[in-house]
Design a protein around this motif. Structure first.
Motif, PDB file in Angstrom:
ATOM      1  N   GLY A  18      52.978  35.806  45.475  1.00 25.03           N
ATOM      2  CA  GLY A  18      54.068  36.298  44.627  1.00 25.03           C
ATOM      3  C   GLY A  18      54.069  37.807  44.615  1.00 25.03           C
ATOM      4  O   GLY A  18      53.504  38.450  45.515  1.00 25.03           O
ATOM      5  N   ASP A  19      54.643  38.386  43.600  1.00 29.53           N
ATOM      6  CA  ASP A  19      54.736  39.842  43.519  1.00 29.53           C
ATOM      7  C   ASP A  19      53.364  40.515  43.484  1.00 29.53           C
ATOM      8  O   ASP A  19      53.229  41.671  43.916  1.00 29.53           O
ATOM      9  CB  ASP A  19      55.530  40.258  42.279  1.00 29.53           C
ATOM     10  CG  ASP A  19      56.998  39.876  42.367  1.00 29.53           C
ATOM     11  OD1 ASP A  19      57.471  39.634  43.494  1.00 29.53           O
ATOM     12  OD2 ASP A  19      57.660  39.815  41.317  1.00 29.53           O
ATOM     13  N   ASP A  20      52.359  39.805  42.981  1.00 29.17           N
ATOM     14  CA  ASP A  20      51.014  40.381  42.878  1.00 29.17           C
ATOM     15  C   ASP A  20      50.134  40.016  44.066  1.00 29.17           C
ATOM     16  O   ASP A  20      48.934  40.291  44.062  1.00 29.17           O
ATOM     17  CB  ASP A  20      50.348  39.933  41.576  1.00 29.17           C
ATOM     18  CG  ASP A  20      51.072  40.476  40.349  1.00 29.17           C
ATOM     19  OD1 ASP A  20      51.609  41.596  40.435  1.00 29.17           O
ATOM     20  OD2 ASP A  20      51.115  39.775  39.317  1.00 29.17           O
ATOM     21  N   GLY A  21      50.710  39.378  45.067  1.00 27.58           N
ATOM     22  CA  GLY A  21      49.953  39.059  46.266  1.00 27.58           C
ATOM     23  C   GLY A  21      49.409  37.647  46.284  1.00 27.58           C
ATOM     24  O   GLY A  21      49.781  36.793  45.474  1.00 27.58           O
ATOM     25  N   VAL A  22      48.501  37.393  47.212  1.00 32.22           N
ATOM     26  CA  VAL A  22      47.964  36.051  47.462  1.00 32.22           C
ATOM     27  C   VAL A  22      46.910  35.689  46.426  1.00 32.22           C
ATOM     28  O   VAL A  22      46.041  36.502  46.079  1.00 32.22           O
ATOM     29  CB  VAL A  22      47.361  35.969  48.875  1.00 32.22           C
ATOM     30  CG1 VAL A  22      46.729  34.603  49.125  1.00 32.22           C
ATOM     31  CG2 VAL A  22      48.426  36.263  49.924  1.00 32.22           C
ATOM     32  N   VAL A  23      46.979  34.442  45.973  1.00 27.78           N
ATOM     33  CA  VAL A  23      46.025  33.912  45.003  1.00 27.78           C
ATOM     34  C   VAL A  23      45.542  32.555  45.486  1.00 27.78           C
ATOM     35  O   VAL A  23      46.326  31.766  46.036  1.00 27.78           O
ATOM     36  CB  VAL A  23      46.669  33.757  43.603  1.00 27.78           C
ATOM     37  CG1 VAL A  23      45.724  33.034  42.645  1.00 27.78           C
ATOM     38  CG2 VAL A  23      47.043  35.120  43.035  1.00 27.78           C
ATOM     39  N   VAL A  24      44.253  32.257  45.296  1.00 28.81           N
ATOM     40  CA  VAL A  24      43.722  30.925  45.560  1.00 28.81           C
ATOM     41  C   VAL A  24      43.071  30.399  44.291  1.00 28.81           C
ATOM     42  O   VAL A  24      42.392  31.131  43.569  1.00 28.81           O
ATOM     43  CB  VAL A  24      42.712  30.936  46.732  1.00 28.81           C
ATOM     44  CG1 VAL A  24      41.492  31.806  46.429  1.00 28.81           C
ATOM     45  CG2 VAL A  24      42.272  29.518  47.072  1.00 28.81           C
ATOM     46  N   GLU A  25      43.317  29.129  44.004  1.00 28.90           N
ATOM     47  CA  GLU A  25      42.677  28.431  42.889  1.00 28.90           C
ATOM     48  C   GLU A  25      41.691  27.434  43.478  1.00 28.90           C
ATOM     49  O   GLU A  25      42.082  26.448  44.101  1.00 28.90           O
ATOM     50  CB  GLU A  25      43.716  27.710  42.032  1.00 28.90           C
ATOM     51  CG  GLU A  25      44.705  28.632  41.328  1.00 28.90           C
ATOM     52  CD  GLU A  25      44.141  29.247  40.053  1.00 28.90           C
ATOM     53  OE1 GLU A  25      42.989  28.902  39.693  1.00 28.90           O
ATOM     54  OE2 GLU A  25      44.855  30.065  39.432  1.00 28.90           O
TER      55      GLU A  25
ATOM     56  N   THR B  92      30.838  38.557  48.826  1.00 24.27           N
ATOM     57  CA  THR B  92      30.638  38.063  47.468  1.00 24.27           C
ATOM     58  C   THR B  92      31.202  36.651  47.351  1.00 24.27           C
ATOM     59  O   THR B  92      32.346  36.396  47.736  1.00 24.27           O
ATOM     60  CB  THR B  92      31.335  38.969  46.442  1.00 24.27           C
ATOM     61  OG1 THR B  92      30.789  40.292  46.551  1.00 24.27           O
ATOM     62  CG2 THR B  92      31.125  38.456  45.030  1.00 24.27           C
ATOM     63  N   GLU B  93      30.401  35.742  46.810  1.00 24.26           N
ATOM     64  CA  GLU B  93      30.869  34.373  46.622  1.00 24.26           C
ATOM     65  C   GLU B  93      31.806  34.310  45.424  1.00 24.26           C
ATOM     66  O   GLU B  93      31.515  34.878  44.367  1.00 24.26           O
ATOM     67  CB  GLU B  93      29.691  33.421  46.404  1.00 24.26           C
ATOM     68  CG  GLU B  93      30.111  31.953  46.344  1.00 24.26           C
ATOM     69  CD  GLU B  93      28.924  31.027  46.199  1.00 24.26           C
ATOM     70  OE1 GLU B  93      28.539  30.754  45.043  1.00 24.26           O
ATOM     71  OE2 GLU B  93      28.384  30.576  47.235  1.00 24.26           O
ATOM     72  N   VAL B  94      32.954  33.640  45.604  1.00 26.64           N
ATOM     73  CA  VAL B  94      33.927  33.521  44.529  1.00 26.64           C
ATOM     74  C   VAL B  94      34.215  32.051  44.254  1.00 26.64           C
ATOM     75  O   VAL B  94      34.084  31.194  45.129  1.00 26.64           O
ATOM     76  CB  VAL B  94      35.242  34.268  44.865  1.00 26.64           C
ATOM     77  CG1 VAL B  94      34.986  35.745  45.063  1.00 26.64           C
ATOM     78  CG2 VAL B  94      35.906  33.672  46.099  1.00 26.64           C
ATOM     79  N   SER B  95      34.596  31.769  43.033  1.00 24.60           N
ATOM     80  CA  SER B  95      34.976  30.419  42.625  1.00 24.60           C
ATOM     81  C   SER B  95      36.129  30.542  41.636  1.00 24.60           C
ATOM     82  O   SER B  95      36.491  31.642  41.201  1.00 24.60           O
ATOM     83  CB  SER B  95      33.788  29.689  41.977  1.00 24.60           C
ATOM     84  OG  SER B  95      33.323  30.402  40.846  1.00 24.60           O
ATOM     85  N   GLY B  96      36.717  29.402  41.268  1.00 28.95           N
ATOM     86  CA  GLY B  96      37.842  29.439  40.336  1.00 28.95           C
ATOM     87  C   GLY B  96      39.035  30.161  40.938  1.00 28.95           C
ATOM     88  O   GLY B  96      39.416  29.919  42.086  1.00 28.95           O
ATOM     89  N   ARG B  97      39.632  31.052  40.154  1.00 26.56           N
ATOM     90  CA  ARG B  97      40.818  31.776  40.629  1.00 26.56           C
ATOM     91  C   ARG B  97      40.396  33.103  41.252  1.00 26.56           C
ATOM     92  O   ARG B  97      39.637  33.878  40.663  1.00 26.56           O
ATOM     93  CB  ARG B  97      41.772  32.047  39.456  1.00 26.56           C
ATOM     94  CG  ARG B  97      43.067  32.747  39.845  1.00 26.56           C
ATOM     95  CD  ARG B  97      43.928  33.023  38.602  1.00 26.56           C
ATOM     96  NE  ARG B  97      45.261  33.498  38.936  1.00 26.56           N
ATOM     97  CZ  ARG B  97      45.554  34.763  39.215  1.00 26.56           C
ATOM     98  NH1 ARG B  97      44.591  35.686  39.178  1.00 26.56           N
ATOM     99  NH2 ARG B  97      46.800  35.113  39.516  1.00 26.56           N
ATOM    100  N   HIS B  98      40.912  33.357  42.460  1.00 27.35           N
ATOM    101  CA  HIS B  98      40.621  34.645  43.112  1.00 27.35           C
ATOM    102  C   HIS B  98      41.927  35.231  43.625  1.00 27.35           C
ATOM    103  O   HIS B  98      42.711  34.569  44.311  1.00 27.35           O
ATOM    104  CB  HIS B  98      39.654  34.477  44.281  1.00 27.35           C
ATOM    105  CG  HIS B  98      39.377  35.773  44.987  1.00 27.35           C
ATOM    106  ND1 HIS B  98      38.556  36.749  44.463  1.00 27.35           N
ATOM    107  CD2 HIS B  98      39.842  36.276  46.170  1.00 27.35           C
ATOM    108  CE1 HIS B  98      38.502  37.779  45.280  1.00 27.35           C
ATOM    109  NE2 HIS B  98      39.275  37.514  46.322  1.00 27.35           N
TER     110      HIS B  98
END
Length: 274
Positions: free
Chosen positions: A58-65, A77-83
């Motif tokens: 969207g307007d704020d760019g790419v997001v993964v859940e 860095t390991e990420v989880s949840g919303r990034h």
């Protein structure tokens, strides 16, 4: 010393080393032959079978859940949840690691895309070496760089129908082939001052890939001279797979002569097109 003064055996040896490096990059575990899909992201969070998470933009760019138990490693860095990957500049990308796979998050032609890369992809594992013409010093020509007063924004088509790319062209390269003089528009290369040229010629669609080939050119010397070595004309990723957004050559970059040098149609296309 000019290319024509180089010992033919040494010229061939250097070309073979270059072509081996090309093949090594192409068949890297996370190279372009490892791409398993091309996903065009939109505002609706969507899950894909070859990448963890639900992806949107969207307007704020790419997001993964990411769901419980799903993980990605981004910039170490390991990420989880919303990034949130944020807004990506055009032609840039971020690689997120998912186990043995890499998920490429990129922006092409004003669209955010996802391209998972899996080392066990059959296209990579079954790739035969790219055929090429035998190296010949006569296809390594000395030319000159003709800069524009200011770089020109050039819009070109893409391997994906309806997509366009815009590149800044700092100038053109001028050279002679078979007694005629040609000029081709050049884009900025990867190294500072270097150039790359997208082109087709009379072999395109016959012995070489129809849509495009590319040749890299080292930075001009102080007098503007450049070496254009068509022996090192390369295929773009779209020559191997439909999961690519490669640019097409700009108008005017079609040579009427047959440049029987460089990489030829990959076996992958010969197999699929007959």
């Amino acid at each position: 010393m000019t290319v024509q003064d180089t010992d033919p055996a040494e010229f061939t040896r250097q070309w073979e080393e270059w072509h081996a490096r090309r093949e090594a990059a192409l068949t890297d575990p996370h190279g372009f032959l490892a791409v398993t899909s091309l996903r065009w992201l939109d505002a609706e969070p969507t899950r894909f079978p070859d990448a963890p998470g639900a992806w949107s933009t969207g307007d704020d760019g790419v997001v993964v859940e990411l769901a419980d138990g799903e993980r990605l490693t981004v910039d170490g860095t390991e990420v989880s949840g919303r990034h949130a990957f944020g807004v990506l500049p055009e032609r840039s990308g971020v690689n997120a690691v998912a186990g043995r796979a890499v998920v490429e998050v990129a922006r092409r032609g004003g669209h955010d895309i996802l391209r998972p890369r899996h080392p066990d992809n059959a296209l990579r594992l079954e790739h035969p070496a790219t055929p090429a013409y035998a190296p010949d010093p006569r296809w390594a020509v000395t030319g000159r760089y003709v800069p524009f007063d200011t770089p020109r924004a050039v819009t070109v088509g893409a391997a994906v129908e309806g997509l366009q790319h815009v590149y800044d062209a700092p100038g053109q390269v001028e050279f002679e082939l078979e007694g005629a003089t040609y000029r081709l528009s050049a884009f900025n290369g990867a190294a500072p001052g270097s150039l790359h040229v997208l082109f087709t010629d009379a072999t395109s669609g016959v012995t070489t890939y129809a849509a495009n080939r590319s040749v890299s050119i080292a930075a001009p010397d102080d007098s503007g001279r450049v070496l254009i070595d068509f022996n090192r004309a390369t295929n773009l990723p779209c020559a191997y797979t439909d999961l690519a957004t490669c640019p097409l050559p700009p108008d005017g970059n079609r040579l009427p002569v047959a440049v029987e040098a460089g990489e030829r149609i990959p076996h992958e296309r010969l197999t699929t097109t007959g």
